[in-house]
Design a protein around this motif. Structure first.
Motif, mmCIF file in Angstrom:
data_model
loop_
_atom_site.group_PDB
_atom_site.id
_atom_site.type_symbol
_atom_site.label_atom_id
_atom_site.label_comp_id
_atom_site.label_asym_id
_atom_site.label_seq_id
_atom_site.Cartn_x
_atom_site.Cartn_y
_atom_site.Cartn_z
ATOM 1 N N ARG A 1 58.918 69.038 36.090
ATOM 2 C CA ARG A 1 59.997 68.909 37.061
ATOM 3 C C ARG A 1 59.757 69.828 38.260
ATOM 4 O O ARG A 1 60.007 69.447 39.408
ATOM 5 C CB ARG A 1 61.311 69.286 36.378
ATOM 6 N N ALA A 2 59.256 71.025 37.993
ATOM 7 C CA ALA A 2 58.951 71.946 39.085
ATOM 8 C C ALA A 2 57.893 71.356 40.006
ATOM 9 O O ALA A 2 57.974 71.457 41.241
ATOM 10 C CB ALA A 2 58.484 73.284 38.523
ATOM 11 N N ARG A 3 56.869 70.723 39.429
ATOM 12 C CA ARG A 3 55.839 70.092 40.258
ATOM 13 C C ARG A 3 56.407 68.960 41.094
ATOM 14 O O ARG A 3 56.123 68.835 42.285
ATOM 15 C CB ARG A 3 54.723 69.564 39.357
ATOM 16 N N ASP A 4 57.240 68.127 40.478
ATOM 17 C CA ASP A 4 57.799 66.980 41.188
ATOM 18 C C ASP A 4 58.671 67.418 42.358
ATOM 19 O O ASP A 4 58.637 66.803 43.433
ATOM 20 C CB ASP A 4 58.610 66.117 40.222
ATOM 21 N N ILE A 5 59.473 68.495 42.155
ATOM 22 C CA ILE A 5 60.348 68.966 43.228
ATOM 23 C C ILE A 5 59.518 69.500 44.393
ATOM 24 O O ILE A 5 59.781 69.186 45.569
ATOM 25 C CB ILE A 5 61.301 70.049 42.701
ATOM 26 N N ALA A 6 58.504 70.307 44.091
ATOM 27 C CA ALA A 6 57.661 70.868 45.150
ATOM 28 C C ALA A 6 56.935 69.758 45.920
ATOM 29 O O ALA A 6 56.851 69.782 47.161
ATOM 30 C CB ALA A 6 56.655 71.852 44.557
ATOM 31 N N GLN A 7 56.398 68.767 45.193
ATOM 32 C CA GLN A 7 55.675 67.680 45.849
ATOM 33 C C GLN A 7 56.610 66.833 46.704
ATOM 34 O O GLN A 7 56.274 66.452 47.839
ATOM 35 C CB GLN A 7 54.997 66.805 44.784
ATOM 36 N N ALA B 1 68.907 63.869 40.158
ATOM 37 C CA ALA B 1 68.825 65.136 40.898
ATOM 38 C C ALA B 1 70.065 65.307 41.764
ATOM 39 O O ALA B 1 70.538 64.354 42.399
ATOM 40 C CB ALA B 1 67.566 65.176 41.752
ATOM 41 N N ASP B 2 70.573 66.519 41.791
ATOM 42 C CA ASP B 2 71.721 66.845 42.625
ATOM 43 C C ASP B 2 71.215 67.638 43.827
ATOM 44 O O ASP B 2 70.451 68.601 43.664
ATOM 45 C CB ASP B 2 72.725 67.680 41.822
ATOM 46 N N PRO B 3 71.605 67.259 45.057
ATOM 47 C CA PRO B 3 71.098 67.945 46.246
ATOM 48 C C PRO B 3 71.355 69.451 46.239
ATOM 49 O O PRO B 3 70.471 70.240 46.609
ATOM 50 C CB PRO B 3 71.845 67.257 47.400
ATOM 51 N N THR B 4 72.540 69.858 45.809
ATOM 52 C CA THR B 4 72.858 71.292 45.801
ATOM 53 C C THR B 4 71.980 72.044 44.808
ATOM 54 O O THR B 4 71.466 73.136 45.096
ATOM 55 C CB THR B 4 74.335 71.504 45.450
ATOM 56 N N THR B 5 71.774 71.445 43.629
ATOM 57 C CA THR B 5 70.936 72.081 42.609
ATOM 58 C C THR B 5 69.485 72.167 43.063
ATOM 59 O O THR B 5 68.818 73.199 42.911
ATOM 60 C CB THR B 5 71.025 71.303 41.291
ATOM 61 N N VAL B 6 68.995 71.085 43.627
ATOM 62 C CA VAL B 6 67.606 71.052 44.083
ATOM 63 C C VAL B 6 67.374 72.076 45.187
ATOM 64 O O VAL B 6 66.342 72.765 45.213
ATOM 65 C CB VAL B 6 67.248 69.627 44.556
ATOM 66 N N ARG B 7 68.317 72.172 46.111
ATOM 67 C CA ARG B 7 68.151 73.121 47.212
ATOM 68 C C ARG B 7 68.063 74.557 46.700
ATOM 69 O O ARG B 7 67.360 75.402 47.272
ATOM 70 C CB ARG B 7 69.324 72.990 48.184
ATOM 71 N N GLY B 8 68.784 74.881 45.597
ATOM 72 C CA GLY B 8 68.730 76.224 45.047
ATOM 73 C C GLY B 8 67.459 76.524 44.277
ATOM 74 O O GLY B 8 67.201 77.683 43.922
ATOM 75 N N GLN B 9 66.668 75.474 43.997
ATOM 76 C CA GLN B 9 65.444 75.676 43.218
ATOM 77 C C GLN B 9 64.190 75.833 44.077
ATOM 78 O O GLN B 9 63.110 76.040 43.529
ATOM 79 C CB GLN B 9 65.238 74.483 42.266
ATOM 80 N N ASN C 1 70.531 70.821 54.125
ATOM 81 C CA ASN C 1 71.194 69.794 53.306
ATOM 82 C C ASN C 1 70.522 68.437 53.473
ATOM 83 O O ASN C 1 70.398 67.663 52.510
ATOM 84 C CB ASN C 1 72.665 69.687 53.694
ATOM 85 N N GLN C 2 70.096 68.128 54.694
ATOM 86 C CA GLN C 2 69.491 66.829 54.951
ATOM 87 C C GLN C 2 68.232 66.623 54.123
ATOM 88 O O GLN C 2 68.043 65.568 53.491
ATOM 89 C CB GLN C 2 69.174 66.679 56.436
ATOM 90 N N LEU C 3 67.354 67.653 54.118
ATOM 91 C CA LEU C 3 66.120 67.535 53.346
ATOM 92 C C LEU C 3 66.413 67.508 51.855
ATOM 93 O O LEU C 3 65.745 66.797 51.093
ATOM 94 C CB LEU C 3 65.175 68.693 53.691
ATOM 95 N N ALA C 4 67.404 68.278 51.385
ATOM 96 C CA ALA C 4 67.761 68.275 49.963
ATOM 97 C C ALA C 4 68.252 66.904 49.519
ATOM 98 O O ALA C 4 67.934 66.441 48.415
ATOM 99 C CB ALA C 4 68.835 69.339 49.699
ATOM 100 N N GLU C 5 68.996 66.224 50.387
ATOM 101 C CA GLU C 5 69.472 64.882 50.036
ATOM 102 C C GLU C 5 68.319 63.891 49.969
ATOM 103 O O GLU C 5 68.300 62.999 49.106
ATOM 104 C CB GLU C 5 70.501 64.435 51.071
ATOM 105 N N ARG C 6 67.355 64.032 50.862
ATOM 106 C CA ARG C 6 66.200 63.144 50.818
ATOM 107 C C ARG C 6 65.397 63.350 49.544
ATOM 108 O O ARG C 6 64.967 62.384 48.898
ATOM 109 C CB ARG C 6 65.312 63.380 52.034
ATOM 110 N N VAL C 7 65.192 64.616 49.175
ATOM 111 C CA VAL C 7 64.418 64.915 47.961
ATOM 112 C C VAL C 7 65.168 64.425 46.730
ATOM 113 O O VAL C 7 64.571 63.856 45.804
ATOM 114 C CB VAL C 7 64.121 66.419 47.864
ATOM 115 N N ALA C 8 66.480 64.645 46.685
ATOM 116 C CA ALA C 8 67.273 64.203 45.534
ATOM 117 C C ALA C 8 67.205 62.691 45.381
ATOM 118 O O ALA C 8 67.239 62.157 44.259
ATOM 119 C CB ALA C 8 68.721 64.659 45.691
#
Length: 462
Positions: free
Chosen positions: A122-128, A91-99, A78-85
């Motif tokens: 969007r896929a590239r941005d999330i991975a980066q 971006a929603d942390p829960t949605t991003v974490r599932g992707q 959850n911590q990393l998902a919140e940072r990425v969001a």
């Protein structure tokens, strides 16, 4: 069931198998072309230690290898998902974490992060974003208290790129899987239906019920709809099937003269009237004097089938209004004499077991070589069983794939219970085999053709 039984089942029910394959492929195609395409972008991190000498480097490498698996689990935290969001817009942390998914490359210190989204950018941005935030998180976690340098660090070695083709759906794979699943489903349905099907489909099923022989197999043929005097005097498989039936009947109970035959079936609609008519016409071709008497006084069909006058017939004779000679009608250009039903009486069973019926049969026996009685079905009423006791035997018509084994068994028991003789069975609507029809048309039915021969002569070939 043995392997050969499965193969026969698939061949017999190939339409069901093919239909299942087509339906499943169609479902797979619809699902494939209605599913939103998904794009996937990946990046990789190199996990290393700060050791310099050889021994320490080897120990550090083992330590880093063990750490990679832990970092893979951090990716879904959850911590990393919140940072990425926080780095991404809307971006929603829960949605991003599932992707996103992460996996350690076996026997290496490489960590691969993959993000999937319907938008390739969007896929590239999330991975980066995940790769960059994981570097920061690893540095924070691996820096000892009071120190400024992390023991282990994660280095981004492959930046995420914009994917050019979707990873899902995959049309060829989905259609191929649909075909395989459809085939398995079709075979399963065919085998299940075969196991649940109790209909009579061959001589083996009949042999398990009665010792009476199979006298003939009448194949499904469009000629059945034509008038008997048109088709039975031509060279067709339909006509040949009845000639075979006529021949086989000559070898049934050879110690007794079979002059009066009852043609019946288990239930209506199995072809007993058609069989009776065509058998009678075929017997006349052998030079026998034949009478066809309609004894189905409940649902008469012969008058319409042969286009004869149906106003008077068997009923009129049994109630004493006319004699048998008065109602006998010649059929077309054959020597067959036909007695149709006439008026439908209110008491068919009483008429068929009356003294008048016995007298009629005695009269016909003395004047004809063979008398064919078209009787009602055995299961709904007792008329056929009563007639069979006064005749020389009964021929039971079975509809291939429709008459069940229980129905046939009960019908035979009806005849046995009154002491009637079951001469044999005729299997109607038998599926034509390619080999059989090929032999018939190639050998028995092909006309002779004349072809020119060198020297001005002619030779004949088939």
């Amino acid at each position: 069931m043995e392997l050969q039984d499965y193969w026969r089942t698939v061949r017999r029910r190939w339409r069901l198998v093919l239909g299942s394959v087509l339906v499943v492929i169609a479902i797979a195609a619809v699902w494939t072309w209605t599913t939103t395409p998904l794009y996937s972008s990946s990046t990789r991190l190199f996990v290393s230690t700060s050791q310099t000498d050889e021994n320490s480097a080897y120990t550090g490498n083992l330590f880093a290898t063990q750490r990679v698996a832990s970092y893979a689990d951090l990716v879904t935290s959850n911590q990393l998902a919140e940072r990425v969001a926080g780095e991404l817009e809307d971006a929603d942390p829960t949605t991003v974490r599932g992707q996103v998914t992460a996996s350690a490359v076996p026997e290496t210190v490489l960590l691969e992060i993959t993000a999937t989204d319907a938008n390739p950018e969007r896929a590239r941005d999330i991975a980066q974003a995940y790769a960059e935030q994981l570097q920061v998180l690893v540095e924070e976690l691996e820096t000892p208290n009071g120190k400024s340098t992390a023991v282990i660090k994660a280095t981004l070695i492959d930046d995420a790129e914009v994917p050019t083709s979707p990873v899902s759906p995959q049309p060829l794979r989905n259609l191929a899987l649909g075909g395989v699943l459809g085939l398995l489903l079709g075979v399963g349905l065919a085998v299940t239906r075969e196991l649940l099907d109790t209909s009579v489909k061959g001589a083996d099923d009949i042999a398990a019920i009665t010792s009476a022989p199979v006298l003939g197999n009448i194949f499904s043929d469009t000629d059945a709809k034509r008038a008997p005097h048109e088709v039975l005097f031509t060279a067709t498989p339909w006509a040949e099937a009845f000639r075979v039936l006529r021949t086989n009947m000559q070898y049934v109970d050879v110690d007794h003269d079979q002059k009066i035959l009852v043609v019946t079936s288990s239930l209506p609609g199995e072809g007993k009237s058609t069989t009776a008519v065509n058998l009678a016409v075929t017997l006349t071709q052998a030079g026998q004097k034949v009478a066809l008497v309609e004894c189905d006084l409940r649902r008469p069909l012969i008058a319409d089938r042969l286009e004869l006058d149906g106003s008077i017939g068997t009923t009129s004779v049994l109630i004493g209004k006319v004699s048998a000679d008065d109602v006998m009608q010649p059929y077309a250009d054959t020597t067959l004499d036909v007695m149709v039903c006439g008026q439908i009486p209110p008491n068919p069973s009483e008429l068929l077991q009356s003294q008048a019926m016995e007298a009629l049969l005695d009269d016909l026996r003395s004047r004809y070589d063979v008398v064919v009685l078209d009787a009602p079905p055995l299961l709904p009423v007792t008329d056929a069983a009563l007639l069979a006791t006064r005749a020389d035997g009964a021929v039971v018509v079975v509809s291939h794939g429709h008459t069940t084994r229980d129905q046939l068994s009960t019908a035979i028991e009806r005849l046995d219970s009154v002491g009637a003789t079951t001469l044999g069975l005729v299997v109607n609507q038998t599926p034509a085999r390619k080999s059989a029809s090929g032999y018939g048309y190639g050998y028995g039915y092909a006309p002779l053709e004349e072809t020119p021969q060198s020297g001005g002569g002619k030779r004949r070939r088939r």
